[in-house]
Design a protein around this motif. Structure first.
Motif, PDB file in Angstrom:
ATOM      1  N   THR A 114       5.473  30.624 -23.290  1.00  0.00           N
ATOM      2  CA  THR A 114       6.470  29.813 -22.939  1.00  0.00           C
ATOM      3  C   THR A 114       6.645  29.584 -21.429  1.00  0.00           C
ATOM      4  O   THR A 114       6.822  28.259 -20.874  1.00  0.00           O
ATOM      5  CB  THR A 114       7.863  30.296 -23.512  1.00  0.00           C
ATOM      6  OG1 THR A 114       7.678  30.056 -24.944  1.00  0.00           O
ATOM      7  CG2 THR A 114       8.944  29.356 -22.941  1.00  0.00           C
ATOM      8  N   LYS A 115       6.603  30.705 -20.793  1.00  0.00           N
ATOM      9  CA  LYS A 115       6.738  30.765 -19.181  1.00  0.00           C
ATOM     10  C   LYS A 115       5.401  29.930 -18.553  1.00  0.00           C
ATOM     11  O   LYS A 115       5.464  29.315 -17.568  1.00  0.00           O
ATOM     12  CB  LYS A 115       6.587  32.065 -18.710  1.00  0.00           C
ATOM     13  CG  LYS A 115       8.178  32.914 -18.971  1.00  0.00           C
ATOM     14  CD  LYS A 115       7.953  34.425 -18.794  1.00  0.00           C
ATOM     15  CE  LYS A 115       9.316  35.012 -19.056  1.00  0.00           C
ATOM     16  NZ  LYS A 115       8.977  36.294 -18.566  1.00  0.00           N
ATOM     17  N   ILE A 116       4.304  29.990 -19.152  1.00  0.00           N
ATOM     18  CA  ILE A 116       3.123  29.278 -18.564  1.00  0.00           C
ATOM     19  C   ILE A 116       3.510  27.670 -18.600  1.00  0.00           C
ATOM     20  O   ILE A 116       3.051  26.931 -17.731  1.00  0.00           O
ATOM     21  CB  ILE A 116       1.692  29.538 -19.337  1.00  0.00           C
ATOM     22  CG1 ILE A 116       1.512  31.333 -18.748  1.00  0.00           C
ATOM     23  CG2 ILE A 116       0.639  28.762 -18.901  1.00  0.00           C
ATOM     24  CD1 ILE A 116       0.268  31.619 -19.699  1.00  0.00           C
ATOM     25  N   ILE A 117       3.821  27.327 -20.009  1.00  0.00           N
ATOM     26  CA  ILE A 117       4.042  26.051 -19.856  1.00  0.00           C
ATOM     27  C   ILE A 117       5.378  25.444 -19.024  1.00  0.00           C
ATOM     28  O   ILE A 117       5.106  24.276 -18.587  1.00  0.00           O
ATOM     29  CB  ILE A 117       4.487  25.743 -21.566  1.00  0.00           C
ATOM     30  CG1 ILE A 117       3.074  25.722 -22.333  1.00  0.00           C
ATOM     31  CG2 ILE A 117       4.873  24.286 -21.610  1.00  0.00           C
ATOM     32  CD1 ILE A 117       3.347  25.584 -23.905  1.00  0.00           C
ATOM     33  N   ASN A 118       6.178  26.208 -18.624  1.00  0.00           N
ATOM     34  CA  ASN A 118       7.423  26.077 -17.998  1.00  0.00           C
ATOM     35  C   ASN A 118       6.945  26.053 -16.542  1.00  0.00           C
ATOM     36  O   ASN A 118       7.876  25.686 -15.702  1.00  0.00           O
ATOM     37  CB  ASN A 118       8.732  26.770 -18.498  1.00  0.00           C
ATOM     38  CG  ASN A 118       9.380  26.372 -19.503  1.00  0.00           C
ATOM     39  OD1 ASN A 118       9.223  25.030 -19.751  1.00  0.00           O
ATOM     40  ND2 ASN A 118       9.879  27.129 -20.147  1.00  0.00           N
ATOM     41  N   ARG A 119       5.773  26.828 -16.112  1.00  0.00           N
ATOM     42  CA  ARG A 119       5.297  26.812 -14.850  1.00  0.00           C
ATOM     43  C   ARG A 119       6.151  27.873 -13.966  1.00  0.00           C
ATOM     44  O   ARG A 119       6.436  27.769 -12.876  1.00  0.00           O
ATOM     45  CB  ARG A 119       5.331  25.709 -14.160  1.00  0.00           C
ATOM     46  CG  ARG A 119       4.349  24.332 -14.657  1.00  0.00           C
ATOM     47  CD  ARG A 119       2.932  24.977 -14.809  1.00  0.00           C
ATOM     48  NE  ARG A 119       2.378  23.619 -14.840  1.00  0.00           N
ATOM     49  CZ  ARG A 119       0.734  23.623 -14.913  1.00  0.00           C
ATOM     50  NH1 ARG A 119       0.179  24.656 -14.907  1.00  0.00           N
ATOM     51  NH2 ARG A 119       0.107  22.751 -15.292  1.00  0.00           N
ATOM     52  N   ASP A 120       6.732  28.984 -14.594  1.00  0.00           N
ATOM     53  CA  ASP A 120       7.474  29.647 -14.093  1.00  0.00           C
ATOM     54  C   ASP A 120       7.530  31.063 -14.904  1.00  0.00           C
ATOM     55  O   ASP A 120       8.057  31.241 -15.915  1.00  0.00           O
ATOM     56  CB  ASP A 120       9.176  29.241 -14.129  1.00  0.00           C
ATOM     57  CG  ASP A 120       9.831  30.248 -13.163  1.00  0.00           C
ATOM     58  OD1 ASP A 120       9.220  31.145 -12.587  1.00  0.00           O
ATOM     59  OD2 ASP A 120      11.104  30.071 -13.087  1.00  0.00           O
ATOM     60  N   LEU A 121       6.592  32.228 -14.275  1.00  0.00           N
ATOM     61  CA  LEU A 121       6.742  33.526 -14.822  1.00  0.00           C
ATOM     62  C   LEU A 121       7.944  34.419 -14.670  1.00  0.00           C
ATOM     63  O   LEU A 121       8.085  35.478 -15.255  1.00  0.00           O
ATOM     64  CB  LEU A 121       5.470  34.263 -14.465  1.00  0.00           C
ATOM     65  CG  LEU A 121       4.068  33.598 -14.728  1.00  0.00           C
ATOM     66  CD1 LEU A 121       2.836  34.378 -14.169  1.00  0.00           C
ATOM     67  CD2 LEU A 121       4.040  33.947 -16.497  1.00  0.00           C
ATOM     68  N   LYS A 122       8.860  33.668 -14.001  1.00  0.00           N
ATOM     69  CA  LYS A 122      10.036  34.313 -13.454  1.00  0.00           C
ATOM     70  C   LYS A 122       9.792  35.849 -12.930  1.00  0.00           C
ATOM     71  O   LYS A 122      10.449  36.847 -13.104  1.00  0.00           O
ATOM     72  CB  LYS A 122      10.741  34.619 -15.097  1.00  0.00           C
ATOM     73  CG  LYS A 122      11.288  33.619 -15.640  1.00  0.00           C
ATOM     74  CD  LYS A 122      12.326  32.595 -15.017  1.00  0.00           C
ATOM     75  CE  LYS A 122      12.571  31.555 -15.840  1.00  0.00           C
ATOM     76  NZ  LYS A 122      13.473  30.665 -15.378  1.00  0.00           N
ATOM     77  N   ILE A 123       8.911  35.520 -11.802  1.00  0.00           N
ATOM     78  CA  ILE A 123       8.600  36.740 -11.129  1.00  0.00           C
ATOM     79  C   ILE A 123       8.891  36.467  -9.716  1.00  0.00           C
ATOM     80  O   ILE A 123       8.843  37.549  -8.770  1.00  0.00           O
ATOM     81  CB  ILE A 123       7.102  37.195 -11.327  1.00  0.00           C
ATOM     82  CG1 ILE A 123       6.245  36.032 -11.038  1.00  0.00           C
ATOM     83  CG2 ILE A 123       6.895  37.933 -12.712  1.00  0.00           C
ATOM     84  CD1 ILE A 123       4.737  36.555 -11.077  1.00  0.00           C
ATOM     85  N   ASN A 124       9.492  35.435  -9.205  1.00  0.00           N
ATOM     86  CA  ASN A 124       9.700  34.943  -7.777  1.00  0.00           C
ATOM     87  C   ASN A 124       8.426  35.321  -6.917  1.00  0.00           C
ATOM     88  O   ASN A 124       8.621  36.067  -5.808  1.00  0.00           O
ATOM     89  CB  ASN A 124      10.965  35.779  -7.416  1.00  0.00           C
ATOM     90  CG  ASN A 124      11.623  35.257  -6.183  1.00  0.00           C
ATOM     91  OD1 ASN A 124      11.495  34.036  -5.893  1.00  0.00           O
ATOM     92  ND2 ASN A 124      12.274  35.874  -5.371  1.00  0.00           N
TER      93      ASN A 124
END
Length: 498
Positions: A114-124
């Motif tokens: 999900t994070k890959i498709i949203n282009r954000d791993l939420k790791i800043n």
């Protein structure tokens, strides 16, 4: 729990940039981590054709997990790369395939996908930080660069069939991606930017990569900004004739409802400021490239080239922009000509208006990642990219004693060196350089000159009658001697043909 999930959790234990770099360095040999980072952040290589809207539809469905068909994270990544990026599955088929993936993945791996498709791993952690640890892991966007005009390159332009002659825009380059009504934007070097006003307009365009340039037009908003700046300059007793003239031009344009684009240095300064005047920005587009062709260009496979020629892409772009009918997103000024003489006359007219010049493009040009011999710059002076390396302090007793007498520059290979004297700068430019020395040194800038010369006692070349145009934060490479010589020869050749 999968090791990649553990690393993501570890990265989020501390928001310090140095801490995050140390964590990445500790796991620099984890190939799956590298793949997850790349497939999340590398928009130049990976485009899945689905976004938040598709995921929303997916998560609104009732999911029934089938443990008998359990797949690994690696297998899910393979499906994204081999089926979604290649457009083997699109639309309803893509939604069905996502359902298959998510109902056969563990919950933790589903979160990663999900994070890959949203282009954000939420790791800043940004692209530059990732590339510090994993060298060149996240690639730069494809850039279809113009070649310079010469008798040799002119043979690649078919004037008999008609040639697109377009304004070489006086702005800053941006590449927009429209994907499932979601819009993202990067510079030539891959830095991400947000333009909410334009994103809202562009989301209605067909899924594709869009190339163009941002400029700033005269509006009441811009007039207010410039008037405030002028008042500050006058209060400090600075000479500001150039700024006064600009304010007068912008004021006249606003009063008479005329279309006026700010000079490049001023416009780009506003675009790169902390308070971007989004409603005064114009996006002029000249290309529309399918994801398939974009990825083919990136692969540089000579046996598998992009398919759509420029005339087809330009017609699609023109039709798409007519549909959205926006004054903030426009087609680059374009004319079709049938001779170099016609193209040069258009170029000359543009340059008399203070604009950069023109580009000629062959109708059958394919999109390319690199210098494209089927599109040529027409300019009647020389502009080059050099790196500032330091300051020459002002002479004692002179009016520049407290400032500097010159700023030094050279190209990265050391074959071109020189200085720009403070006397060639406006007072605004002098103050900017003086107050931002740390920012200036090691930055790349566009300089203008009229020739390239070499003294007998020097092992390097110098630029003749050189002046400063603007900083180029979107670039981190300077022009080679070979390239500058080609630019010089092209300008001289064009001058002779007018």
């Amino acid at each position: 729990m999968h090791n990649v999930t553990n690393i993501i959790n570890e990265l989020n234990e501390n928001n310090s940039s140095n801490y995050k770099l140390e964590v990445l360095k500790k796991h620099k040999d984890d190939l799956l981590l590298q793949r997850v980072l790349k497939m999340t952040s590398d928009k130049a290589v990976y485009n899945y054709g689905v976004g938040k809207k598709t995921l929303k539809k997916l998560f609104e469905m009732t999911m029934v997990w089938d443990n008998s068909k359990f797949i690994t994270l690696e297998e899910a990544l393979d499906i994204l790369e081999n089926e979604f990026c290649t457009r083997k599955v699109t639309g309803t088929a893509a939604l069905d395939r996502l359902y298959d993936i998510f109902t056969n993945l563990s919950m933790t791996d589903s979160e990663i996908i999900t994070k890959i498709i949203n282009r954000d791993l939420k790791i800043n952690v940004g692209r530059s930080q990732i590339n510090k640890v994993f060298k060149d892991l996240i690639t730069k966007p494809s850039y279809n660069r113009c070649d310079t005009y010469s008798d040799k390159t002119a043979k690649n332009i078919n004037f008999k069939e008609g040639v697109y002659t377009q304004l070489k825009s006086d702005g800053t380059y941006r590449e927009f991606t429209v994907n499932d009504s979601e819009v993202s934007c990067v510079s030539r070097s891959g830095e991400e930017y947000e333009y909410p006003v334009h994103n809202e307009i562009l989301k209605n365009l067909p899924d594709s990569k869009y190339m163009g340039e941002l400029t700033v037009k005269a509006t009441p908003e811009i007039l207010e900004i410039l008037n405030t700046k002028l008042a500050n300059e006058l209060r400090l007793n600075h000479e500001c004739e150039e700024l006064k003239n600009l304010v007068q031009k912008v004021s006249s344009a606003v009063l008479n409802n005329e279309y006026y684009i700010l000079p490049r240095s001023t416009g780009n300064g506003l675009i790169g400021s902390d308070d971007v005047p989004h409603n005064s920005i114009i996006l002029e587009l000249w290309d529309m490239v399918s994801f398939e062709d974009y990825n083919l260009a990136k692969s540089k496979d000579k046996k598998n080239q992009p398919k759509e020629t420029y005339d087809i892409r330009f017609e699609k772009l023109s039709d798409a922009l007519k549909e959205i009918n926006s004054d903030k997103v426009q087609l680059i000024p374009t004319q079709i000509v049938y001779s170099l003489k016609e193209a040069l006359q258009i170029t000359s007219n543009y340059m008399q208006e203070g604009l950069e010049g023109a580009i000629i493009k062959d109708k059958k040009m394919l999109f390319k990642d690199g210098t494209n011999k089927h599109q040529l710059k027409l300019k009647l002076h020389i502009e080059v990219e050099m790196r500032f390396t330091g300051f020459v302090e002002g002479n004692k007793g002179s009016k520049n004693e407290e400032y500097f007498s010159a700023v030094k520059f050279q190209n990265d290979e050391g074959t071109i060196k020189g200085q720009i004297g403070v006397t060639t700068m406006t007072e605004d430019e002098r103050d900017f350089f003086h107050e931002n020395r740390d920012k200036i040194v090691n930055s790349v800038a566009t300089l203008k000159c009229n020739d390239l010369i070499k003294a007998t006692n020097n092992d390097y070349y110098a630029l003749s009658h050189v002046s400063y145009i603007e900083l180029r934060p979107d670039k981190n490479e300077t022009d080679t001697l070979e390239k500058v010589l080609k630019i010089r020869d092209s300008a001289m050749l064009l001058e002779s043909k007018i």
